[in-house]
Design a protein around this motif. Structure first.
Motif, mmCIF file in Angstrom:
data_model
loop_
_atom_site.group_PDB
_atom_site.id
_atom_site.type_symbol
_atom_site.label_atom_id
_atom_site.label_comp_id
_atom_site.label_asym_id
_atom_site.label_seq_id
_atom_site.Cartn_x
_atom_site.Cartn_y
_atom_site.Cartn_z
ATOM 1 N N LYS A 97 1.042 -1.304 -0.511
ATOM 2 C CA LYS A 97 0.394 0.008 0.195
ATOM 3 C C LYS A 97 1.298 1.041 0.081
ATOM 4 O O LYS A 97 0.886 2.027 -0.895
ATOM 5 C CB LYS A 97 -1.086 0.305 0.921
ATOM 6 N N ARG B 223 -9.651 0.923 -6.224
ATOM 7 C CA ARG B 223 -9.951 -0.651 -6.500
ATOM 8 C C ARG B 223 -10.073 -1.442 -5.101
ATOM 9 O O ARG B 223 -8.821 -1.155 -4.138
ATOM 10 C CB ARG B 223 -8.891 -1.367 -6.889
ATOM 11 N N THR B 224 -10.986 -1.965 -4.229
ATOM 12 C CA THR B 224 -10.720 -2.354 -3.386
ATOM 13 C C THR B 224 -11.252 -4.239 -4.017
ATOM 14 O O THR B 224 -11.611 -4.757 -4.769
ATOM 15 C CB THR B 224 -11.549 -2.216 -2.579
ATOM 16 N N GLY B 225 -11.467 -5.376 -2.855
ATOM 17 C CA GLY B 225 -11.526 -6.409 -3.850
ATOM 18 C C GLY B 225 -12.938 -6.530 -4.193
ATOM 19 O O GLY B 225 -13.262 -7.386 -4.954
ATOM 20 N N GLN B 226 -14.315 -6.447 -3.374
ATOM 21 C CA GLN B 226 -15.509 -6.078 -4.022
ATOM 22 C C GLN B 226 -16.225 -5.278 -4.823
ATOM 23 O O GLN B 226 -16.960 -5.606 -5.052
ATOM 24 C CB GLN B 226 -15.602 -6.304 -2.950
ATOM 25 N N HIS B 227 -15.218 -3.985 -4.548
ATOM 26 C CA HIS B 227 -15.842 -2.625 -5.413
ATOM 27 C C HIS B 227 -15.189 -1.988 -6.339
ATOM 28 O O HIS B 227 -13.816 -1.666 -6.100
ATOM 29 C CB HIS B 227 -16.834 -1.256 -4.217
ATOM 30 N N LYS C 50 -17.859 -6.513 -8.701
ATOM 31 C CA LYS C 50 -16.476 -6.732 -8.768
ATOM 32 C C LYS C 50 -15.413 -7.081 -10.129
ATOM 33 O O LYS C 50 -14.505 -7.507 -9.735
ATOM 34 C CB LYS C 50 -15.462 -7.291 -7.622
ATOM 35 N N ASN C 51 -15.529 -7.043 -11.382
ATOM 36 C CA ASN C 51 -15.245 -7.660 -12.471
ATOM 37 C C ASN C 51 -15.333 -6.377 -13.172
ATOM 38 O O ASN C 51 -15.845 -5.254 -13.147
ATOM 39 C CB ASN C 51 -15.956 -8.667 -13.463
ATOM 40 N N TYR D 70 -1.804 2.157 -9.287
ATOM 41 C CA TYR D 70 -2.405 0.544 -10.029
ATOM 42 C C TYR D 70 -1.423 1.117 -11.163
ATOM 43 O O TYR D 70 -1.955 1.265 -12.065
ATOM 44 C CB TYR D 70 -4.180 0.665 -9.966
ATOM 45 N N ARG E 194 -9.205 -4.083 -14.457
ATOM 46 C CA ARG E 194 -10.516 -3.222 -14.608
ATOM 47 C C ARG E 194 -10.175 -1.742 -14.234
ATOM 48 O O ARG E 194 -11.264 -0.739 -14.815
ATOM 49 C CB ARG E 194 -11.267 -3.120 -12.264
#
Length: 119
Positions: free
Chosen positions: A6, A32-36, A68-69, A99, A104
């Motif tokens: 991070k 960007r997170t793992g879910q959203h 999340k895709n 990133y 994504r």
């Protein structure tokens, strides 16, 4: 390990943001997170948020199978571009927040370009 990753990402983001500040144009920042995935459009001075979109919002993530895709990221890109156009903004600087321009992040940027934003 996770904290070091991070810190390295934020270090990369800092130099990009410094260059964008010199340009003096609105900045499209992504998280960007793992879910959203989240996108915010900041004014040129960075003081105000002009528009935002994320997969938590019902109008963005409503018809999506997964939030999340790549398809979800592309939908966020289209919505943020529409909201930016509604606010009278055509040209922006893309802040990928350290990133890699891949997956994504790339899908969001490409969808925003197709919807009419220039960067």
């Amino acid at each position: 390990m996770a904290m070091e990753k991070k810190i390295a990402r934020l270090r990369r983001a800092k130099s990009t943001r410094a260059r964008i500040r010199i340009l003096g144009v609105p900045r499209l920042s992504v998280l960007r997170t793992g879910q959203h995935i989240y996108a915010q459009l900041f004014s040129a001075d960075g003081a105000t948020v002009i528009a935002s979109a994320n997969t938590l919002q019902a109008e963005v993530g409503g018809g999506l199978k997964s939030k999340k895709n790549i398809e979800a990221a592309a939908q966020v890109g289209r919505v943020i571009a529409e909201r930016a156009k509604a606010a009278g903004i055509d040209s922006i600087a893309f802040d990928r927040s350290g990133y890699r321009y891949h997956g994504r992040i790339k899908a969001l940027a490409d969808a925003a370009r197709e919807a009419g934003l220039q960067f």
